[in-house]
Every structure is written in C-alpha cells, then in structure tokens.
Design an enzyme around this catalytic site. Structure first.
Site, PDB file in Angstrom:
ATOM      1  N   LYS A  93       0.831  -1.207   0.000  1.00  0.00           N
ATOM      2  CA  LYS A  93       0.000   0.000   0.000  1.00  0.00           C
ATOM      3  C   LYS A  93       0.870   1.263   0.000  1.00  0.00           C
ATOM      4  CE  LYS A  93      -0.262  -0.152   4.996  1.00  0.00           C
ATOM      5  NZ  LYS A  93      -0.986  -0.775   6.111  1.00  0.00           N
ATOM      6  N   TYR A 101      21.491  26.327  12.616  1.00  0.00           N
ATOM      7  CA  TYR A 101      20.352  26.899  13.334  1.00  0.00           C
ATOM      8  C   TYR A 101      20.219  26.296  14.724  1.00  0.00           C
ATOM      9  CZ  TYR A 101      18.495  28.720   8.904  1.00  0.00           C
ATOM     10  OH  TYR A 101      18.312  29.389   7.741  1.00  0.00           O
TER      11      TYR A 101
END
Ligand code: PLP
Length: 298
Positions: free
Chosen positions: A62, A289
């Site tokens: 799936k 960051y």
C-alpha cells in the site's frame, strides 16, 4: 541540473526479504527463537490446531509500496513468488494491475471512498467491512451478472474498520446470503502487535478465533482462509500466522521497534549524497540553526 542526492531501491534486496519471510513462516518453531528483546512467549510454538501446512505471504504494498515505487516493487515481489498482494484502495490496485501484476490483489480499505467499477475491470479482491459495502458490491456484481470473492474484515479491538467481533451473529447473515458474493477469507488487524506488554494483542487473537467459529457456525461450507499478522505480529507469535501472514515493513527491511529479529533482512532503500563542505571547529563551537550540534573535540 543533476542532483547528487539519490534514493536507490534495491529490488534484489526486496526479493531476498520476501524469501526470508516465507522461509521463516515455513518453520513452525521460528517465532520464539527469533523474538529478540521481547519477553519469551509463554505459549508453545505449535501451529494452530487447524493450520495449513505453511502460511502463504500476502505482500503489503500500500501507499506506493511504502514509498518505494508501487509498480516495480509489486512486479518484483510477484517474480519472487508472491501469490497475493495487498493495497489500500481500488485506485492503488489499478496501478498495480497496470504495472503488470497478475496475482490476486486484496484491497484493505473502505470501499466507500472508491469507484467500484475498478474492482471488476481490474479483478481486485475487496474487503467487506460494513453491511453497506456488502450491499454495494452485491448490487454492482449483480448488475454485471458476475460474482466476486471477498475477504471479511472483523474488528477485534482496533476499533477502526471491520464488523464488530461481538456483533457477527446479527450482522453477517445478510452479507453471507448475498447471491453474487463469495466469502474467501476472514481477517483482522492488531492494534498493539509491536507492544509486547499490551494485553490487547492476546485479547484480539482470542476474539478472532471466536469470530471464525461464529462465521463457520453460520454455515460457511468450505474452508475459510484466515489472516491476521502484520510484521510485528508475525515476528512475535506463530499462533497468529494462520493461512496467510501480511507483512509490509519487513519486506522493506524494517523490523518494527522495539521488536528484534534474527530474520536475515536487507535494507531496500538507501539514500546517498555528496558532502558539499568540510569545516574545522574548535571544541565548544556549534553548527547551524539553534546551534544544536556542539563539538566536544577539535
Ligand atoms: C499496513 C497493513 C499491514 C502491514 O503492516 P506492517 O506493520 O507494515 O507489516 C497488514 N495488514 C493491514 C490491514 C495493513 O493495513
């Protein structure tokens, strides 16, 4: 521009994983020996009383084969010997057929969100999990003067899709008497198979066995095929293998945490790139960051 970051899907590794899983479930004593961190199961590893000799594998592909590319993954699994595949909805099933899959394709999901024509045009096997789905597929099959085999989904405690396990005696007679529908298999899905401490797993197994008896008592003449086991359930308890197991993650080389396994699995996807910069840092300096990485050595 050619980027140097590449995701590679190794179809030979996928096929090798498929064969490893098939070999694992062919060996009735595999489960306890293989359970790694999970506390040793208390049961003897004997197969269920009326089990078939060896469970077959429904290969779950799936969601674009878990992101690995549905068509090529599905065809590779069929080449490796998969005798049934499973996907989430009719549209996914159509993609698999168009890619060349010829073995049966089970559609897990709710049929109400899909166009039922695809079931017939592409010979997909529906899951029936509500009375209204049964009525809709029955009507569509009758209109085409054909019949369709289906798998019955029983909800044993996940409380998502499926007929409630404690309601089957009342809900099923209508479904079972649908003249154009043929019950091929019964299944359920575990909510906590990856949690060795959770009691729901065992409760679901017991409810499933009761559901099978209930359906058989309603007069299903032929053998009713049974399946329940996703990857985690397959690894932890051979009693839930029944006639088919339904691994997804394991095919792609992933053992669902916290379970561990001695199954010889290989990663199927690898992500590689090129290093674009190398800098020297002094101890205590940070990078990027938020300065989250901090060097503790030069
Ligand atoms: C996704 C899915 C599976 C496979 O689960 P994994 O944890 O990836 O092995 C099996 N059965 C059903 C109904 C599923 O939706």
């Amino acid at each position: 521009m050619i980027r140097s970051t590449v995701a590679r899907v190794d179809l030979a590794a996928l096929q090798s994983n498929f064969r490893a899983i098939r070999a694992f479930v062919a060996e009735p004593t595999s489960s306890p020996r293989d359970v790694g961190r999970v506390p040793a199961p208390t049961h003897a590893a004997s197969p269920p009383a009326h089990a078939t000799a060896q469970p077959a594998v429904i290969a779950v592909v799936k969601a674009n084969a878990y992101g690995h590319g549905d068509g090529r993954v599905a065809v590779a699994l069929e080449q490796a010997g998969a005798t049934m595949l499973a996907c989430a909805d009719i549209e996914e099933g159509i993609v698999l057929r168009r890619a060349g899959v010829t073995v049966p394709i089970l559609v897990f999901g709710a049929l109400s969100v899909s166009d039922l024509d695809g079931l017939f045009e592409f010979a997909l096997t529906p899951t029936i999990s509500t009375p209204s789905a049964a009525r809709a597929v029955q009507a569509a099959a009758a209109a085409r003067k054909t019949s369709v085999g289906y798998h019955l989904k029983v909800d044993t405690g996940m409380n998502r899709l499926g007929f409630r396990h404690d309601n089957l005696r009342w809900m099923l007679p209508d479904v079972l008497s649908s003249p154009n529908l043929r019950l091929d298999a019964i299944y359920t899905h575990f909510a906590t198979a990856d949690d060795p401490e959770h009691a729901l797993f065992g409760e679901q197994r017991v409810r499933f066995e009761e559901a099978v008896r209930t359906v058989q008592a309603l007069g299903i003449p032929k053998t009713l095929l049974r399946h329940t086991a996703n990857s985690a359930a397959l690894l932890r308890d051979s009693r839930v293998w029944y006639d088919f197991v339904r691994p997804g993650l394991l095919l792609f080389g992933i053992v669902p945490p916290p379970l561990a396994s001695t199954l010889d699995l290989q990663p199927v996807m690898s992500l590689t790139s090129r290093v674009v910069a190398v800098k020297g840092l002094r101890p205590g300096e940070s990078v990027g960051y938020g300065g989250r990485f901090r060097a503790d050595a030069p």
